[in-house]
Design an enzyme around this catalytic site. Structure first.
Site, PDB file in Angstrom:
ATOM      1  N   THR A  35      12.934 -26.798  21.608  1.00  0.00           N
ATOM      2  CA  THR A  35      13.677 -25.702  22.227  1.00  0.00           C
ATOM      3  C   THR A  35      12.972 -25.172  23.473  1.00  0.00           C
ATOM      4  O   THR A  35      13.622 -24.770  24.443  1.00  0.00           O
ATOM      5  CB  THR A  35      13.867 -24.567  21.188  1.00  0.00           C
ATOM      6  OG1 THR A  35      14.659 -25.093  20.118  1.00  0.00           O
ATOM      7  CG2 THR A  35      14.565 -23.366  21.781  1.00  0.00           C
ATOM      8  N   SER A  72      12.124 -31.614  17.580  1.00  0.00           N
ATOM      9  CA  SER A  72      10.964 -31.958  16.731  1.00  0.00           C
ATOM     10  C   SER A  72      11.340 -32.920  15.613  1.00  0.00           C
ATOM     11  O   SER A  72      10.593 -33.840  15.280  1.00  0.00           O
ATOM     12  CB  SER A  72      10.338 -30.687  16.150  1.00  0.00           C
ATOM     13  OG  SER A  72      11.280 -29.969  15.383  1.00  0.00           O
ATOM     14  N   THR A 106      10.440 -26.255  17.047  1.00  0.00           N
ATOM     15  CA  THR A 106       9.864 -25.445  15.968  1.00  0.00           C
ATOM     16  C   THR A 106      10.299 -25.894  14.567  1.00  0.00           C
ATOM     17  O   THR A 106       9.647 -25.551  13.589  1.00  0.00           O
ATOM     18  CB  THR A 106      10.255 -23.965  16.140  1.00  0.00           C
ATOM     19  OG1 THR A 106      11.671 -23.865  16.185  1.00  0.00           O
ATOM     20  CG2 THR A 106       9.633 -23.386  17.393  1.00  0.00           C
ATOM     21  N   ASP A 107      11.398 -26.659  14.468  1.00  0.00           N
ATOM     22  CA  ASP A 107      11.945 -26.960  13.137  1.00  0.00           C
ATOM     23  C   ASP A 107      10.931 -27.663  12.243  1.00  0.00           C
ATOM     24  O   ASP A 107      10.775 -27.320  11.070  1.00  0.00           O
ATOM     25  CB  ASP A 107      13.219 -27.801  13.258  1.00  0.00           C
ATOM     26  CG  ASP A 107      14.379 -26.992  13.822  1.00  0.00           C
ATOM     27  OD1 ASP A 107      14.291 -25.757  13.810  1.00  0.00           O
ATOM     28  OD2 ASP A 107      15.367 -27.598  14.263  1.00  0.00           O
TER      29      ASP A 107
HETATM   30  N1  GLU Z   1      14.871 -26.315  17.274  1.00  0.00           N
HETATM   31  C1  GLU Z   1      14.830 -27.701  17.625  1.00  0.00           C
HETATM   32  C2  GLU Z   1      13.501 -28.329  17.268  1.00  0.00           C
HETATM   33  O1  GLU Z   1      12.792 -27.930  16.401  1.00  0.00           O
HETATM   34  C3  GLU Z   1      14.984 -27.919  19.056  1.00  0.00           C
HETATM   35  C4  GLU Z   1      16.303 -28.337  19.488  1.00  0.00           C
HETATM   36  C5  GLU Z   1      16.186 -29.306  20.643  1.00  0.00           C
HETATM   37  O2  GLU Z   1      15.162 -29.341  21.328  1.00  0.00           O
HETATM   38  O3  GLU Z   1      17.113 -30.046  20.840  1.00  0.00           O
HETATM   39  O4  GLU Z   1      13.109 -29.270  17.866  1.00  0.00           O
END
Ligand code: GLU
Length: 354
Positions: A35, A72, A106-107
Site C-alpha cells: 500500500t 505483500s 502490511t497484510d
Molecule cells: N494491503 C496490501 C498489502 O499488504 C497492499 C495492496 C497492494 O499493494 O496492492 O500488500
C-alpha cells in the site's frame, strides 16, 4: 536534490545515491511494494519513495533499489529467499551500510519481517516499513513511516535486535508484532509484550531488548537454500474435520502447524488427522489460535511426566510445542528448522530459543 542512478543486473535494476553529508550513516532501502507504493494510476517506485521524504538528508545517506512492486501477499517464498539472500549479500559486501529498510504491504508484513528476523545474520538492523493508507489517500502516512524507518535503521541502538517493524511512530520486534486491525493506523501491536521503542521528533528511543536468538546467534543459513519446505497451518474449530490434515500430508507438507484452541485442544476428527501425520513422519507444531499465550512442551517430555501408549508415543515423537509463536510465525520457524534438522528434540530446542 542530486540523484545519481546506476543500473545493475538481476532483480535490482535501480541503485541511486542521494547527496547528503558523507559523515552521516548510510541506509539502504529495498522496496517490495504494498500500500505504501500503491498509488492510483501506477505504483510508486523505490526512487519516488526515496524522494518523498523531505529532510531525510539530515539523518542518512540513502541508497535504494527496487526488489519487487507487489502486494505483500503476492510475494512468493522464492522471493523471500531472494530478499534474505540479497540483504545478507549487501551486508557482506558493503561495510558502509549502517542499516537496511524494506518496504512491504502490511497484510503479511509480519511474516516477511519474521522471515528476515530469522535469516539476516548481520548485527546491523533490518527495518520493515509499510503504510495503511495509499499515496492517493488524504492522510497517507507512508512517507512519514519510511522516514522513521530510515531513522531507526541509521541508529546504532537498533543493532542486534533482530528485524524491526516501524509504523505509526512505533518500533516493534518482528518476532512479536501482529497486524491486529484490518484498517486502523495503530494496527501493528506486540500485544502483551508491548512496543520495543518509539520514533519521536527528537530521537529514536528503545525501551526493551530481545532475549531470544537473533543476528549473529542465528543458526539458519539461506545462502545455499533453493526452496523452503511446505508447512501448512490448520485451524482448530468446533467439529473440524481431520481430513484437511490428511490432505496437507498427502500433498507434500513436511510440517503442519495446528492452531489449537486454548492451550492445546483439537476438535472433531482432528486427532485422527494428527495420528495420520505422525504415521507419515510429518512434524506438528502446536500454536494457540488465541492470539497470544505460550504452548509448553507436553508433560511426557518433563521429568516424571505421564506414561503414554504406543499411538500417543508416536504422536509425541512428531509433536512440538510452539511456545509463544502465533500460528503463521510458528510456520515460518518450522520451515527454517526443517532446513536444518529432522530431529524432533532439535526442532523443540529451536522453538525454545527463537
Ligand atoms: N494491503 C496490501 C498489502 O499488504 C497492499 C495492496 C497492494 O499493494 O496492492 O500488500
Amino acid at each position: 536534490m542530486a540523484v545519481l542512478c546506476l543500473s545493475v543486473a538481476g532483480p535490482t535494476p535501480i541503485l541511486a545515491q542521494q547527496a547528503a553529508t558523507p559523515t552521516l550513516p548510510r541506509v539502504h532501502f529495498v522496496a517490495t511494494g504494498g500500500t505504501i507504493s500503491n498509488r492510483d494510476g501506477g505504483r510508486l517506485t523505490a526512487e519516488e519513495l526515496a524522494k518523498s521524504m523531505p529532510g531525510v538528508e539530515r539523518y542518512a545517506r540513502l541508497t535504494f533499489e527496487q526488489f519487487a512492486n507487489v502486494a505483500s501477499s503476492e510475494l512468493t517464498l522464492q522471493q523471500w529467499l531472494g530478499l534474505a539472500k540479497r540483504i545478507n549479500e549487501l551486508y557482506a559486501t558493503d561495510k558502509d551500510i549502517a542499516g537496511v529498510v524494506v518496504t512491504s504491504g502490511t497484510d503479511t508484513l509480519e511474516e516477511t519481517a519474521f522471515f528476515l528476523h530469522l535469516t539476516v545474520k548481520d548485527p546491523r538492523p533490518v527495518v520493515v516499513v509499510g503504510s495503511m493508507r495509499n499515496p492517493s489517500t488524504l492522510g497517507y502516512e507512508g512517507a512519514a513511516n519510511l522516514l522513521e524507518g530510515v531513522r531507526v535503521a541509521a541508529d546504532p541502538a537498533a543493532r542486534n535486535k533482530g528485524a524491526l517493524v516501524v509504523l505509526n511512530d512505533e518500533i516493534n520486534s518482528a518476532r512479536n508484532v501482529t497486524k491486529t486491525d484490518a484498517l486502523r493506523l495503530q494496527t501493528f501491536r506486540s500485544r502483551e509484550y508491548g512496543q520495543m521503542g518509539v520514533v519521536d521528533r527528537d530521537r529514536v528511543v528503545f525501551f526493551s531488548q530481545i532475549t531470544q536468538r537473533t543476528n549473529e546467534r542465528l543458526e539458519f543459513d539461506v545462502a545455499k537454500l533453493t526452496a523452503l519446505p511446505r508447512v501448512d497451518v490448520i485451524m482448530v474449530y468446533q467439529g473440524a474435520p481431520g481430513d484437511l490434515i490428511k490432505a496437507a500430508v498427502d500433498n507434500g507438507a513436511k510440517g503442519i502447524v495446528i492452531a489449537v484452541a486454548g492451550a492445546g485442544a483439537t476438535s472433531g476428527t482432528q486427532n485422527e488427522g494428527l495420528a495420520y501425520a505422525a504415521e507419515k513422519g510429518v512434524f506438528v507444531v502446536n500454536s494457540t489460535r488465541a492470539g497470544s499465550g505460550r504452548i509448553a512442551p507436553a508433560s511426557g517430555d518433563l521429568p516424571g511426566g505421564a506414561q503414554v501408549n504406543e499411538a500417543q508415543r508416536r504422536r509425541r515423537q512428531f509433536s512440538i510445542a510452539g511456545e509463544d509463536h502465533t500460528p503463521v510465525k510458528a510456520r515460518i520457524l518450522l520451515m527454517m528448522a526443517l532446513t536444518k534438522t529432522t530431529d524432533r528434540n532439535e526442532i523443540q530446542r529451536i522453538f525454545s530459543e527463537y
